[in-house]
Scaffold this motif. Structure first.
Motif, mmCIF file in Angstrom:
data_model
loop_
_atom_site.group_PDB
_atom_site.id
_atom_site.type_symbol
_atom_site.label_atom_id
_atom_site.label_comp_id
_atom_site.label_asym_id
_atom_site.label_seq_id
_atom_site.Cartn_x
_atom_site.Cartn_y
_atom_site.Cartn_z
ATOM 1 N N ILE A 66 0.836 -1.203 0.000
ATOM 2 C CA ILE A 66 0.000 0.000 0.000
ATOM 3 C C ILE A 66 0.869 1.251 0.000
ATOM 4 C CG2 ILE A 66 -1.689 1.319 1.320
ATOM 5 C CD1 ILE A 66 -2.759 -1.364 2.369
ATOM 6 N N ALA A 67 1.883 1.274 0.874
ATOM 7 C CA ALA A 67 2.780 2.433 0.945
ATOM 8 C C ALA A 67 3.514 2.635 -0.376
ATOM 9 C CB ALA A 67 3.785 2.246 2.084
ATOM 10 N N SER A 107 7.909 9.384 -0.430
ATOM 11 C CA SER A 107 8.343 8.282 0.443
ATOM 12 C C SER A 107 8.710 8.797 1.829
ATOM 13 C CB SER A 107 9.530 7.533 -0.177
ATOM 14 O OG SER A 107 10.705 8.335 -0.180
ATOM 15 N N LEU A 108 9.358 9.952 1.904
ATOM 16 C CA LEU A 108 9.701 10.552 3.200
ATOM 17 C C LEU A 108 8.442 10.945 3.978
ATOM 18 C CD1 LEU A 108 12.701 12.793 2.089
ATOM 19 C CD2 LEU A 108 12.826 10.736 3.504
ATOM 20 N N PHE A 109 7.463 11.454 3.247
ATOM 21 C CA PHE A 109 6.206 11.860 3.883
ATOM 22 C C PHE A 109 5.436 10.646 4.413
ATOM 23 C CE2 PHE A 109 1.618 12.771 3.437
ATOM 24 C CZ PHE A 109 1.514 13.797 4.362
ATOM 25 N N VAL A 110 5.326 9.602 3.602
ATOM 26 C CA VAL A 110 4.561 8.407 3.975
ATOM 27 C C VAL A 110 5.202 7.696 5.167
ATOM 28 C CG1 VAL A 110 3.892 6.086 3.221
ATOM 29 C CG2 VAL A 110 3.540 8.041 1.708
ATOM 30 N N THR A 111 6.517 7.505 5.116
ATOM 31 C CA THR A 111 7.188 6.802 6.216
ATOM 32 C C THR A 111 7.130 7.607 7.517
ATOM 33 O OG1 THR A 111 9.314 7.687 5.392
ATOM 34 C CG2 THR A 111 8.723 5.435 4.764
ATOM 35 N N SER A 112 7.152 8.922 7.406
ATOM 36 C CA SER A 112 7.019 9.755 8.611
ATOM 37 C C SER A 112 5.643 9.579 9.240
ATOM 38 C CB SER A 112 7.243 11.232 8.265
ATOM 39 O OG SER A 112 8.559 11.450 7.799
ATOM 40 N N LEU A 113 4.609 9.567 8.421
ATOM 41 C CA LEU A 113 3.251 9.357 8.947
ATOM 42 C C LEU A 113 3.128 8.000 9.629
ATOM 43 C CD1 LEU A 113 0.899 10.759 6.141
ATOM 44 C CD2 LEU A 113 1.327 11.731 8.404
ATOM 45 N N LEU A 114 3.674 6.966 8.983
ATOM 46 C CA LEU A 114 3.601 5.628 9.561
ATOM 47 C C LEU A 114 4.317 5.560 10.905
ATOM 48 C CD1 LEU A 114 4.186 3.337 6.438
ATOM 49 C CD2 LEU A 114 2.081 3.563 7.749
ATOM 50 N N PHE A 115 5.442 6.240 11.004
ATOM 51 C CA PHE A 115 6.226 6.194 12.240
ATOM 52 C C PHE A 115 5.498 6.890 13.396
ATOM 53 C CE2 PHE A 115 9.409 7.991 15.152
ATOM 54 C CZ PHE A 115 10.052 6.818 15.546
ATOM 55 N N PHE A 116 4.978 8.055 13.148
ATOM 56 C CA PHE A 116 4.368 8.837 14.222
ATOM 57 C C PHE A 116 2.968 8.357 14.604
ATOM 58 C CE2 PHE A 116 7.538 11.994 12.678
ATOM 59 C CZ PHE A 116 8.212 12.172 13.879
ATOM 60 N N ILE A 141 9.303 -2.361 8.892
ATOM 61 C CA ILE A 141 8.581 -2.185 7.632
ATOM 62 C C ILE A 141 8.774 -0.768 7.091
ATOM 63 C CG2 ILE A 141 6.251 -2.000 6.652
ATOM 64 C CD1 ILE A 141 5.454 -4.368 8.429
ATOM 65 N N ILE A 142 8.784 0.215 7.978
ATOM 66 C CA ILE A 142 8.985 1.611 7.573
ATOM 67 C C ILE A 142 10.342 1.798 6.904
ATOM 68 C CG2 ILE A 142 9.350 3.953 8.488
ATOM 69 C CD1 ILE A 142 7.187 3.247 10.610
ATOM 70 N N LEU A 143 11.394 1.196 7.467
ATOM 71 C CA LEU A 143 12.729 1.296 6.870
ATOM 72 C C LEU A 143 12.778 0.620 5.504
ATOM 73 C CD1 LEU A 143 14.998 0.621 9.990
ATOM 74 C CD2 LEU A 143 14.609 2.808 8.842
ATOM 75 N N ILE A 144 12.132 -0.527 5.389
ATOM 76 C CA ILE A 144 12.091 -1.237 4.100
ATOM 77 C C ILE A 144 11.406 -0.375 3.044
ATOM 78 C CG2 ILE A 144 11.207 -3.265 2.890
ATOM 79 C CD1 ILE A 144 11.325 -4.722 5.659
ATOM 80 N N ILE A 145 10.300 0.246 3.413
ATOM 81 C CA ILE A 145 9.554 1.112 2.489
ATOM 82 C C ILE A 145 10.433 2.264 2.006
ATOM 83 C CG2 ILE A 145 7.641 2.751 2.311
ATOM 84 C CD1 ILE A 145 6.131 0.918 4.325
ATOM 85 N N ILE A 240 -5.010 5.741 -8.018
ATOM 86 C CA ILE A 240 -6.162 4.934 -7.635
ATOM 87 C C ILE A 240 -6.169 3.623 -8.405
ATOM 88 C CG2 ILE A 240 -8.678 4.869 -7.516
ATOM 89 C CD1 ILE A 240 -8.686 7.843 -7.229
ATOM 90 N N VAL A 241 -5.678 3.638 -9.650
ATOM 91 C CA VAL A 241 -5.610 2.426 -10.467
ATOM 92 C C VAL A 241 -4.794 1.356 -9.757
ATOM 93 C CG1 VAL A 241 -4.790 1.463 -12.652
ATOM 94 C CG2 VAL A 241 -5.838 3.724 -12.599
ATOM 95 N N ALA A 242 -3.680 1.762 -9.203
ATOM 96 C CA ALA A 242 -2.800 0.809 -8.534
ATOM 97 C C ALA A 242 -3.174 0.612 -7.077
ATOM 98 C CB ALA A 242 -1.357 1.300 -8.635
ATOM 99 N N PHE A 243 -3.872 1.582 -6.493
ATOM 100 C CA PHE A 243 -4.120 1.549 -5.054
ATOM 101 C C PHE A 243 -5.048 0.406 -4.653
ATOM 102 C CE2 PHE A 243 -6.292 3.009 -1.150
ATOM 103 C CZ PHE A 243 -5.168 3.182 -0.341
ATOM 104 N N ILE A 244 -6.087 0.179 -5.433
ATOM 105 C CA ILE A 244 -7.047 -0.864 -5.064
ATOM 106 C C ILE A 244 -6.418 -2.259 -5.079
ATOM 107 C CG2 ILE A 244 -9.163 -2.043 -5.780
ATOM 108 C CD1 ILE A 244 -10.395 0.617 -6.329
ATOM 109 N N PRO A 245 -5.679 -2.653 -6.145
ATOM 110 C CA PRO A 245 -5.000 -3.960 -6.072
ATOM 111 C C PRO A 245 -4.039 -4.061 -4.895
ATOM 112 C CG PRO A 245 -5.024 -3.164 -8.330
ATOM 113 C CD PRO A 245 -5.517 -2.036 -7.471
ATOM 114 N N ALA A 246 -3.382 -2.940 -4.543
ATOM 115 C CA ALA A 246 -2.473 -2.954 -3.391
ATOM 116 C C ALA A 246 -3.245 -3.042 -2.085
ATOM 117 C CB ALA A 246 -1.608 -1.695 -3.402
#
Length: 497
Positions: A66-67, A107-116, A141-145, A240-246
């Motif tokens: 998803i990320a 990627s920096l924005f998404v991983t920051s949200l996941l961490f906090f 998982i955050i580091l891998i992303i 959105i095209v890719a988001f639903i399968p993910a």
């Protein structure tokens, strides 16, 4: 790249099929293998982990997908589409650089949200199955992303610019080191689930550097806003095209965990992994289809070619599904133990789910070619609503087999909707009724083999499969289409050159 495109455009139907097969094997095969490499760890994990531990790992894994989808932000397709629109080297470099920097920033924005927000996220997602130790899993998982973002971008770019050698090195190297890292970490860490995730961090960091080295000549250290905004306008709806399968691997497991618990998530997960064996050739073909269809969509016989291609894909993948159904009980015993055999009931619907998802990408090509990708903002929420509704109802009443069939039915409905809209936007016509009939026909034969295989025996099961091949070839393909297929086999696959 231009030599490859010119060769593709100048070839006849047989030649184009051969080039598609070649790129399917190199680009698509490795791409699919990379996504499903964890399959080879399954025999180890199912024997070292309890079913609840395996279910915990299985329900967290989709967070990475998803990320990754959010990080890509449709820019992989935007880079490809705009790259092919110009022959100017400087402009192509700007296009590639724009796509890269957008993904790094996101990627920096998404991983920051996941961490906090990891604790409230896990409490909501896992419900009664939440445990504080799962926060440590999410940290890994955050580091891998974060580290895998440049790897994924380089892999996508190398496909579109036909850099096979670099793609093979990056993909094979990353997958091999990931496998080794996970094996080592699993045996070093007392918490085996934590070891699964820790083992992926160092390989991701190392191959992020390799990825940057491979694409450095295509990058500039700036963003060109004049190029960026049209790319975002084209690419953002494709998120959105890719988001639903993910989202699907987390949504189905979320529902199963909610109604049935982590133990059933584990059982479903094993069936999903068996079905993913079919997803490997499907993804192999689908990865190569993008450049193939973009390069040939203006050709005179493109419509006939794409229709024939769809029929061939349905029949070919259906044959693979039936063959797999025959050996699926043995595969489950190899991948896991007899305790996971109930997962066999989800293999067929999930396999056909993967197939119809790919068919949707063929049927909906008109949306991309018309450049009216905003239609995805309308259609994909509808598809998600259908999926969520079916999952809620069918999982609650029919368990894991209900969840699997909910995926398949919703995907089939989406295929019909997207294909209809695509044909209205771009002058490609598909015989939807005929294609659905082939799918229903194949699904029925697969169920016949699964439900009566123990009575029919393997010999009669293979006879059933062979009967499907003969009937499909004669019932669903026209005489001209059969002649084209025979020509491809004779001139390109049985003879050299």
């Amino acid at each position: 790249m231009s030599d490859q495109i010119n060769k593709l455009r100048s070839s006849n139907t047989a030649g184009r099929f051969k080039l598609l097969m070649k790129d399917s094997f190199v680009f698509g095969g490795l791409s699919a293998f990379t996504k499903f490499f964890s399959l080879f760890l399954t025999p180890i994990l199912t024997r070292l982990l309890t079913k609840d531990q395996y279910g915990s790992m299985d329900i967290l894994n989709p967070i990475m997908g998803i990320a990754a989808t959010v990080i890509i932000c449709g820019m992989d397709s935007a880079v490809a589409r705009f790259y092919y629109k110009t022959e100017e080297v400087a402009e192509r470099k700007q296009i590639i650089s724009n796509g890269f920097w957008v993904q790094i920033i996101v990627s920096l924005f998404v991983t920051s949200l996941l961490f906090f927000f990891k604790k409230p996220l896990l409490e909501w997602y896992l419900g009664d199955s939440y445990h504080p130790v799962q926060e440590s899993y999410l940290n890994m998982i955050i580091l891998i992303i974060l580290f895998s973002a440049p790897i994924r971008y380089a892999q996508n770019l190398l496909i579109w610019i036909f850099k096979r050698k670099q793609y093979v090195i990056l993909s094979v190297g990353y997958i091999s080191s990931n496998f080794i890292g996970m094996i080592v970490a699993i045996y070093l860490y007392e918490d085996k689930v934590l070891g699964v995730f820790v083992g992926q961090v160092i390989p991701a960091l190392f191959f992020a550097g390799i990825a940057l080295f491979f694409i450095k000549d295509n990058l500039a250290f700036k963003i060109n806003k004049e190029v960026l905004f049209p790319m975002l306008k084209y690419g953002a709806p494709l998120l959105i095209v890719a988001f639903i399968p993910a989202l699907v691997p987390s949504l189905d497991r979320f529902m199963i965990n909610k109604y049935l618990g982590l133990s059933q998530v584990a059982t479903y997960g094993i069936g999903y992994r068996v079905a993913s064996l079919i997803a490997i050739p499907i993804m192999s073909i689908n990865t190569a289809l993008g450049p193939f269809m973009l390069a040939l969509h203006k050709e005179k016989n493109a419509e006939k070619l794409f229709n024939l291609l769809a029929y061939c894909i349905i029949i070919f993948i259906s044959i693979l599904i039936m063959g797999m159904v025959i050996v699926a009980p043995y595969i489950i015993k190899i991948l896991a133990t007899s305790a996971y055999l109930p997962g066999l009931i989800v293999v067929i619907p999930l396999s056909f789910y993967f197939l119809t998802e790919m068919l949707r990408s063929i049927g909906a090509v008109g949306i991309d070619l018309s450049m009216k990708t905003y239609w995805n903002l309308i259609l994909y929420p509808i598809a998600l609503l259908i999926l969520f509704s079916l999952l809620t109802i069918m999982t609650k009443h029919f368990g894991i087999v209900g969840a699997a069939n909910a995926l398949m039915v919703s995907s089939l409905l989406s295929f019909l909707i997207f294909t209809f809209v695509g044909t209205q936007l771009y002058p490609f016509k598909y015989n939807l009724f005929k294609k659905v009939m082939v799918l229903v026909f194949a699904y029925a034969f697969s169920l016949l083999i699964l439900n009566f295989g123990h009575l029919l025996g393997n010999t009669l099961a293979f006879i059933t499969l062979f009967t499907f091949v003969i009937l499909s070839y004669n019932l669903f393909l026209t005489k001209a289409e059969r002649s084209q297929i025979v020509s491809v086999i004779r001139t390109k696959f049985l003879n050299k050159g």
